[in-house]
Write a protein that holds these residues in place. Structure first.
Motif, PDB file in Angstrom:
ATOM      1  N   VAL A 136       0.841  -1.203   0.000  1.00  0.00           N
ATOM      2  CA  VAL A 136       0.000   0.000   0.000  1.00  0.00           C
ATOM      3  C   VAL A 136       0.871   1.246   0.000  1.00  0.00           C
ATOM      4  O   VAL A 136       0.641   2.192  -0.762  1.00  0.00           O
ATOM      5  CB  VAL A 136      -0.944   0.009   1.227  1.00  0.00           C
ATOM      6  CG1 VAL A 136      -1.717   1.319   1.314  1.00  0.00           C
ATOM      7  CG2 VAL A 136      -1.909  -1.166   1.170  1.00  0.00           C
ATOM      8  N   ALA A 137       1.885   1.252   0.879  1.00  0.00           N
ATOM      9  CA  ALA A 137       2.782   2.406   0.995  1.00  0.00           C
ATOM     10  C   ALA A 137       3.517   2.665  -0.316  1.00  0.00           C
ATOM     11  O   ALA A 137       3.686   3.817  -0.738  1.00  0.00           O
ATOM     12  CB  ALA A 137       3.781   2.180   2.125  1.00  0.00           C
ATOM     13  N   LYS A 138       3.925   1.606  -0.993  1.00  0.00           N
ATOM     14  CA  LYS A 138       4.632   1.742  -2.271  1.00  0.00           C
ATOM     15  C   LYS A 138       3.718   2.353  -3.322  1.00  0.00           C
ATOM     16  O   LYS A 138       4.122   3.258  -4.076  1.00  0.00           O
ATOM     17  CB  LYS A 138       5.129   0.368  -2.728  1.00  0.00           C
ATOM     18  CG  LYS A 138       5.909   0.395  -4.031  1.00  0.00           C
ATOM     19  CD  LYS A 138       6.380  -1.003  -4.409  1.00  0.00           C
ATOM     20  CE  LYS A 138       7.125  -0.987  -5.746  1.00  0.00           C
ATOM     21  NZ  LYS A 138       7.551  -2.360  -6.131  1.00  0.00           N
ATOM     22  N   GLN A 139       2.455   1.887  -3.387  1.00  0.00           N
ATOM     23  CA  GLN A 139       1.506   2.403  -4.368  1.00  0.00           C
ATOM     24  C   GLN A 139       1.204   3.884  -4.137  1.00  0.00           C
ATOM     25  O   GLN A 139       0.998   4.636  -5.084  1.00  0.00           O
ATOM     26  CB  GLN A 139       0.206   1.596  -4.303  1.00  0.00           C
ATOM     27  CG  GLN A 139       0.346   0.154  -4.762  1.00  0.00           C
ATOM     28  CD  GLN A 139      -0.906  -0.664  -4.476  1.00  0.00           C
ATOM     29  OE1 GLN A 139      -1.864  -0.174  -3.881  1.00  0.00           O
ATOM     30  NE2 GLN A 139      -0.888  -1.926  -4.886  1.00  0.00           N
ATOM     31  N   LEU A 140       1.174   4.303  -2.859  1.00  0.00           N
ATOM     32  CA  LEU A 140       0.797   5.673  -2.520  1.00  0.00           C
ATOM     33  C   LEU A 140       1.989   6.614  -2.386  1.00  0.00           C
ATOM     34  O   LEU A 140       1.812   7.814  -2.174  1.00  0.00           O
ATOM     35  CB  LEU A 140      -0.002   5.682  -1.204  1.00  0.00           C
ATOM     36  CG  LEU A 140      -1.331   4.924  -1.232  1.00  0.00           C
ATOM     37  CD1 LEU A 140      -1.968   4.936   0.152  1.00  0.00           C
ATOM     38  CD2 LEU A 140      -2.279   5.551  -2.249  1.00  0.00           C
ATOM     39  N   GLY A 141       3.192   6.086  -2.467  1.00  0.00           N
ATOM     40  CA  GLY A 141       4.377   6.924  -2.340  1.00  0.00           C
ATOM     41  C   GLY A 141       4.684   7.339  -0.918  1.00  0.00           C
ATOM     42  O   GLY A 141       5.321   8.383  -0.692  1.00  0.00           O
ATOM     43  N   LEU A 142       4.250   6.545   0.068  1.00  0.00           N
ATOM     44  CA  LEU A 142       4.577   6.823   1.472  1.00  0.00           C
ATOM     45  C   LEU A 142       5.983   6.292   1.734  1.00  0.00           C
ATOM     46  O   LEU A 142       6.228   5.093   1.633  1.00  0.00           O
ATOM     47  CB  LEU A 142       3.556   6.152   2.404  1.00  0.00           C
ATOM     48  CG  LEU A 142       2.097   6.588   2.239  1.00  0.00           C
ATOM     49  CD1 LEU A 142       1.183   5.730   3.094  1.00  0.00           C
ATOM     50  CD2 LEU A 142       1.942   8.061   2.599  1.00  0.00           C
ATOM     51  N   GLU A 143       6.903   7.185   2.086  1.00  0.00           N
ATOM     52  CA  GLU A 143       8.313   6.803   2.153  1.00  0.00           C
ATOM     53  C   GLU A 143       8.802   6.506   3.563  1.00  0.00           C
ATOM     54  O   GLU A 143       9.533   5.545   3.786  1.00  0.00           O
ATOM     55  CB  GLU A 143       9.174   7.905   1.522  1.00  0.00           C
ATOM     56  CG  GLU A 143       8.875   8.115   0.033  1.00  0.00           C
ATOM     57  CD  GLU A 143       9.693   9.228  -0.578  1.00  0.00           C
ATOM     58  OE1 GLU A 143      10.407   9.922   0.179  1.00  0.00           O
ATOM     59  OE2 GLU A 143       9.623   9.418  -1.809  1.00  0.00           O
ATOM     60  N   ASP A 144       8.411   7.334   4.542  1.00  0.00           N
ATOM     61  CA  ASP A 144       8.908   7.158   5.909  1.00  0.00           C
ATOM     62  C   ASP A 144       7.848   6.423   6.728  1.00  0.00           C
ATOM     63  O   ASP A 144       6.984   7.032   7.351  1.00  0.00           O
ATOM     64  CB  ASP A 144       9.225   8.519   6.531  1.00  0.00           C
ATOM     65  CG  ASP A 144       9.840   8.396   7.916  1.00  0.00           C
ATOM     66  OD1 ASP A 144      10.100   7.259   8.349  1.00  0.00           O
ATOM     67  OD2 ASP A 144      10.057   9.428   8.573  1.00  0.00           O
TER      68      ASP A 144
END
Length: 396
Positions: free
Chosen positions: A164-172
């Protein structure tokens, strides 16, 4: 001592209220009378424990009675840092109201029930975190006591949320296994989760770095008040007061006044009535200019070599909060920091996130939300009721 604003989000019954209660209780941020009332209200429980969720349930009950504020706030301090917690409602129909508390947050705690894993509401909250560019995300995998503190369960949720984080660009993104009910990894490290080598939640919140969240590159200053004492001593004094949105300003800087597009130079910068060498975000300051220019509330002073966008037609994302439907042609007031302009909705695309085109009566000086969120966000106000109807994220 600095301040961390963070928001908790999760599905219904994921344990947000218990988590906040545990943070307050174990960090000794509950007043004696609050503690006595809490113990009295839960007297007679079979296990002799107190119901920590009651520390925030009072505000939730108010919301259920129809009060319009859908985010509950709590304040606490530790020797290292001050905190403001925004508790977002968990029901799906209130997801839109999460933006109220998330708009000023530097960190979001996304609660995940260890038994349920990543669910649709987890994704919705994460989408909002991504749109608002919240710099720090903590995935608190709660109720580990109900899955026998299983490392495999924890690892599988980490794998699912990482996608999910990868798809949304959540980095930290930081993952912490917890039990809010029993206090595991909330304030102190858990004896039941010895396989986890990271920090407990409160220690992480105390140590997370916030300095990088302030943009000191793109200088943006919007005038809130024009100071003209017109006394004998200060007969010719003209200062422009406001909050430094971002960047650094010094005497001698070449600047532009927008939207008038006038070039000038900074004559002095002041804080608290005293001239200083420089002012920077997020300080409140007074800027004096070398030239006598007609400047009003809402006008911007920016560095001449680093300009924002200027336009009266904006492509935006809207988080709609009003019961009245959003329709093309509707007229509103657009509040962008201290600048207030009339606006009309030119085009609307309805989806999970509303895409729209807004036409303003006079040019707006702004940056895209992605580049500089503090200068790329606004609100829409109903002219008749004066109520806020939408949060605005300016795309271009």
């Amino acid at each position: 001592m600095d301040l961390l604003r963070f928001i908790t989000a999760g599905s219904v019954d994921d344990g947000k209220s218990t988590l906040i209660g545990r943070l307050l209780y174990d960090s000794k941020n509950i007043l004696i009378d609050q503690l006595e009332a809490l113990e009295k209200s839960t007297k007679g429980r079979d296990d002799g424990s107190v119901d920590l969720a009651l520390l925030t349930d009072g505000l939730r009950a108010e919301r259920e009675q129809g009060i319009t504020i859908d985010v509950a706030y709590r304040y606490f301090t530790t020797p290292k840092r001050k905190f403001i917690i925004a508790d977002a409602p968990g029901h799906v129909q209130y997801t839109r109201n999460m933006i109220t508390g998330a708009s000023n947050a530097s960190l979001i705690i996304v609660l995940v029930d260890a038994r349920q894993g990543v669910v649709e509401q987890t994704r919705r909250h994460s989408i909002i975190a991504s749109l608002l560019k919240i710099p720090h995300v903590v995935v608190a995998i709660n109720k580990m006591d109900l899955v026998e503190y299983s490392q495999d369960v924890f690892n599988n949720i980490v794998i699912d949320y990482s996608e999910v984080a990868k798809q949304l660009g959540l980095e930290d993104v930081t993952y912490i296994p917890i039990s809010a009910l029993d206090g595991d990894n909330i304030v102190d490290k858990s004896e039941n989760i010895k396989w986890y080598n990271g920090k407990p939640l409160l220690e992480f919140l105390e140590d997370v770095k916030l300095d990088s969240d302030i943009n000191l590159t793109d200088a943006r200053f919007q005038v809130q008040f024009v100071i003209r004492p017109q006394t004998e001593d200060l007969h010719d004094y003209r200062g422009y007061a406001g909050k430094i949105i971002s960047g650094v300003y010094r005497k001698g800087d070449k600047v532009k006044v927008l939207p008038q597009d006038i070039d000038t130079t900074i004559a002095s910068v002041e804080i608290g009535g005293k001239e200083v060498e420089e002012v920077f975000a997020p300080q409140s300051a007074v800027i004096q200019l070398a030239d006598d220019i007609d400047i009003s509330r809402g006008d911007s002073i920016v560095k001449a070599e680093n300009l924002p966008q200027i336009n009266n037609e904006l492509e935006v994302l809207l988080c709609w909060m009003d019961d009245k439907p959003l329709m093309t042609g509707n007229k509103y007031l657009l509040q962008h920091n201290s600048r207030l302009v009339r606006a009309v909705i030119r085009n609307v695309e309805l989806n999970e996130v509303v895409k729209a085109t807004i036409k303003t009566a006079s040019p707006l000086v702004y940056d895209s939300y992605e580049k500089l969120n503090v200068n790329g966000s606004a609100i829409l106000i109903d002219e008749t009721s004066n109520s806020t109807v939408a949060a605005v994220l300016i795309k271009q």
